[in-house]
Design an enzyme around this catalytic site. Structure first.
Site, PDB file in Angstrom:
ATOM      1  CG  ASP A 111      -1.900   1.113   1.228  1.00  0.00           C
ATOM      2  OD1 ASP A 111      -2.557   1.305   0.196  1.00  0.00           O
ATOM      3  OD2 ASP A 111      -2.014   1.806   2.242  1.00  0.00           O
TER       4      ASP A 111
ATOM      5  CG  ASP B  67      -5.251  23.616   8.795  1.00  0.00           C
ATOM      6  OD1 ASP B  67      -5.918  22.690   9.287  1.00  0.00           O
ATOM      7  OD2 ASP B  67      -4.785  23.579   7.644  1.00  0.00           O
TER       8      ASP B  67
ATOM      9  CD  GLU C  97      -3.416  17.364   5.426  1.00  0.00           C
ATOM     10  OE1 GLU C  97      -3.906  17.702   6.540  1.00  0.00           O
ATOM     11  OE2 GLU C  97      -3.712  16.307   4.847  1.00  0.00           O
TER      12      GLU C  97
ATOM     13  CB  ALA D 209     -14.976  19.551   4.591  1.00  0.00           C
ATOM     14  CD  GLU D 210     -20.732  24.846   4.310  1.00  0.00           C
ATOM     15  OE1 GLU D 210     -21.599  25.597   3.856  1.00  0.00           O
ATOM     16  OE2 GLU D 210     -20.740  24.402   5.475  1.00  0.00           O
ATOM     17  CB  THR D 211     -15.040  27.490   3.631  1.00  0.00           C
ATOM     18  OG1 THR D 211     -14.102  27.015   4.620  1.00  0.00           O
ATOM     19  CG2 THR D 211     -16.338  27.879   4.326  1.00  0.00           C
TER      20      THR D 211
ATOM     21  CG  LEU E 114     -11.133  29.120   1.863  1.00  0.00           C
ATOM     22  CD1 LEU E 114     -11.993  30.375   1.772  1.00  0.00           C
ATOM     23  CD2 LEU E 114      -9.823  29.321   1.109  1.00  0.00           C
TER      24      LEU E 114
ATOM     25  CE  LYS F  59      -3.135  25.806   5.170  1.00  0.00           C
ATOM     26  NZ  LYS F  59      -4.090  25.851   6.255  1.00  0.00           N
TER      27      LYS F  59
ATOM     28  CG  ASP G 232      -6.768  -4.055   2.451  1.00  0.00           C
ATOM     29  OD1 ASP G 232      -6.826  -3.655   1.272  1.00  0.00           O
ATOM     30  OD2 ASP G 232      -6.410  -3.342   3.401  1.00  0.00           O
TER      31      ASP G 232
END
Length: 679
Positions: A308, A345, A349, A378-380, A382, A394, A519
């Site tokens: 994987d 954030d 990431e 997840a909606e915007t 940003l 960002k 799997d």
């Protein structure tokens, strides 16, 4: 709780050796020994020579030589059974450490599935498959099961040896729980999936004890070869009686017995079972449990390895790799804006961007006291920060372009976005007060040592294949960087299964690892299917190995252990057959030199007398088994080289060594027994 991983057992552990010394005598039972034809024949011959020696002792005949031969024939059999007993003893010691991890705990069985506060205390041994139990902080998991509700931190050190707790929750690939583990925090509702005595730890105990070990096809084939050689040499020795009678030579039964035992491959016959058991033991030391000896052997013949991408070839999280400002914006200005936009954030990431700027630009920033942090949504798509009338953002390129009202971004910006996307990365745009500043490159970082590991596998003739759900462009970029031979992009469970079947149809042996229910079909189809201990119950049931550390990269070590098993078996077989050649030069001249004086030229070891030559060969034949026990248990050292290079090494070390060692050993023994007056 005791830890499996912390338990290590020395090759010369006193308790194991004492138990093995007793078990070696138990294994003399012909009903057990008949499974090993070479050693069984040796025992039958030992019984016959012992009877003749005792008869001569009672009747006043020349009994010394017969009794000496009989003693060393019995020692040959004992040394062979001792080697197997030591290997089994190491497995038994590991099983005891596992037993200490079990305890007869009380379970809180739910009496009302809609209300987890309504439970009854019952013994864990009375739980049936399908029962629902509540396991709270501090409780021991009463049996194997699957999480139906709740999220909790679980200490699995009793099984894996790792002290760091892991998260277990319902759904997904982290829902399986194992008997003997302990809930550290929160609670879980668990559906029991194993009956008493059939839990994962119970099965591990049976496996490491060797109770369920079956001979592999390769081992069966080698046993047939050894039985064939034994039959051939038995016929050859019997025919010598007529030849000797014709030539006027008197061959006694002890002499014929010595000749037979030194001709048949007793060395490998005595060590074969120990080699197989030790192979499974080496896997256990790597915290991998094989559910069959066939899987260990198949690992040594694997020529296609499916891995994987996420967490195996790459670190698994997209991480910041570069910052590219638009014309007119400095690197420092873009870096500061990226930090401010990432302070709210909390995703991996976002954290990686802060770390990248700290490491590359050498500074960190704190949020102003009046700042309003905007978490990633997840909606915007940003994240950002507002402070003193300034706004930093960002996020996804199209979201930031829409926010800034940019319809025609600078060419340098567009080129950077295209370059990142084509390389399999993820571009994030950065803005300040509605002004586009530049782009951040996120990429799934390939592990630094993985390319070299794949090069080693390629040198061994193993083809590596990366399996990923990413699109083809991203998959191709990662595959090129990692150095795999092939990849399967946007892979579904059906795609994995089809790839394995196609490879097997071409005559390839395939290994793969997995942890999810999706799997399971591929794990069941693969010749070597390694399921992660942290994975689902379906995955663990489908595979033929379970990795207690849940480290997918360990698949490479598993292949190496399998190859070491095959190399050890091949090397000691080569040595065993080669040293038989040398023993001919000790016994055959001694038998016929009186009748055919010309055979004296074959007595190149210049042995003292026919009797000392025969006895020296029998003694060497017994002692060499003991000398090779440590090698059989540790395994012959493995290096990733081509098959031809491995064959040359095998013939040079174990072929030539098998011929030379008896000349030296038999001569030394002959000098000793002649000096002490044994004839």
């Amino acid at each position: 709780m005791s830890s499996v991983k912390a338990e290590t057992f020395s090759l010369f552990d006193r308790a194991i050796l004492l138990r093995a010394s007793t078990d070696a005598f138990v294994k003399l039972n012909p009903a057990q020994l008949v499974r090993n034809p070479v050693i069984f024949v040796t025992e039958v011959v030992a019984i016959l020579v012992s009877f003749l020696g005792l008869r001569d002792l009672v009747t006043g005949g020349a009994w010394g030589f017969s009794i000496s031969i009989a003693i060393w024939l019995w020692l040959t059999v004992l040394f062979a059974t001792f080697a197997e007993a030591v290997a089994e003893g190491r497995g038994r010691a590991r099983a005891e450490s596992l037993r200490r991890a079990r305890s007869d705990t009380l379970a809180k069985r739910l009496t009302d599935v809609r209300d987890r506060s309504r439970t009854e205390n019952v013994s864990a041994t009375t739980l049936a498959v399908g029962d629902l139990v509540l396991v709270e902080a501090g409780d021991i998991m009463p049996s194997d099961g699957e999480v139906m509700a709740g999220v909790a931190s679980v200490n699995e050190s009793a099984v894996t040896g790792e002290s760091a707790p892991v998260i277990r929750e319902s759904g997904g690939d982290r829902s399986a729980v194992t008997a003997g583990t302990q809930v550290v925090s929160d609670w879980l509702v668990v559906r029991i999936t194993a009956a008493a005595g059939s839990t994962f730890i119970d099965r591990m105990i049976k496996l490491v004890e060797g109770a369920e070990r079956r001979k592999t096809p390769n081992e069966i084939a080698l046993n047939i070869l050894l039985a064939g050689l034994t039959l051939i040499f038995l016929i050859a020795v019997v025919t010598l009686v007529g030849l000797a009678h014709y030539s006027g030579t008197n061959l006694s039964v002890p002499v014929l017995a010595a000749l037979l035992v030194t001709l048949i491959p007793t060395t490998i016959g005595g060590l074969l079972s120990a080699i197989g058991i030790a192979g499974m033991d080496r896997l256990v030391r790597f915290n991998v449990v094989a559910t069959s000896g066939r899987a260990v052997e198949a690992a040594g013949d694997v020529d296609t390895l499916l891995l994987d991408k996420t967490g195996t070839i790459t670190f698994g999280n997209r991480m910041a790799a570069s910052l590219t400002p638009v014309p007119g914006v400095t690197d420092r200005a873009l870096a500061e804006a990226a930090v401010y936009a990432s302070l709210g954030d909390e995703t991996p990431e976002g954290r990686s961007i802060l770390g990248f700027v700290r490491d590359r630009q050498g500074f960190t920033l704190d949020a102003p006291s009046d700042a309003t942090l905007i978490a990633f949504s997840a909606e915007t798509r940003l994240s950002g920060l507002d402070s003193a009338g300034r706004q930093w953002r960002k996020g996804a390129v199209d979201a930031v372009l829409t926010l800034t009202g940019t319809t025609t971004p600078p060419a340098a910006f567009t080129q950077a976005v295209d370059r990142i996307a084509s390389a399999g990365g993820t571009p994030l745009a950065v803005s300040e007060n509605g002004r586009l500043l530049g782009v951040i490159e996120l990429k799934d970082i390939v592990k630094p040592d993985i390319r070299a590991r794949f090069a080693e596998l390629r040198a061994m003739g193993i083809r590596t294949v990366m399996i990923t759900g990413d699109n083809r462009v991203t998959a191709a970029a990662i595959a090129t960087e990692a150095g795999v031979d092939d990849f399967v992009a946007q892979a579904t469970p059906t795609d994995k299964l089809a790839y394995i079947r196609a490879a097997q149809a071409e005559g390839r042996l395939v290994a793969m690892c997995g942890d999810g229910t999706n799997d399971a079909p591929a794990l069941a189809q693969a010749d070597v299917g390694v399921a992660m201990q942290t994975g689902t119950q379906a995955a663990r049931e489908a595979g033929n190995m379970v990795d207690l550390d849940s480290d997918p990269t360990k698949l490479i070590e598993i292949v190496e252990i399998g190859k070491q098993l095959l190399i050890t078996r091949g090397s000691l077989t080569t040595f065993s057959i080669a040293n038989d050649v040398s023993k001919y030069f000790a016994i055959l001249p001694a038998i016929f030199v009186a009748t055919y004086p010309g055979l004296g030229v074959l007595n190149i070891m210049r042995l003292q007398s026919p009797h000392s030559a025969i006895l020296s060969a029998v003694i060497f034949n017994a002692l060499i088994i003991v000398a090779l026990v440590p090698l059989a248990l540790r395994g012959v050292g493995f290096k990733p080289v081509s098959a031809s290079a491995m064959l040359r090494r095998n013939l040079l070390i174990y072929g030539l060594g098998g011929i030379v060692a008896p000349f030296i050993g038999i001569k030394v023994i002959d000098v000793i027994i002649s000096a002490i007056g044994v004839h």
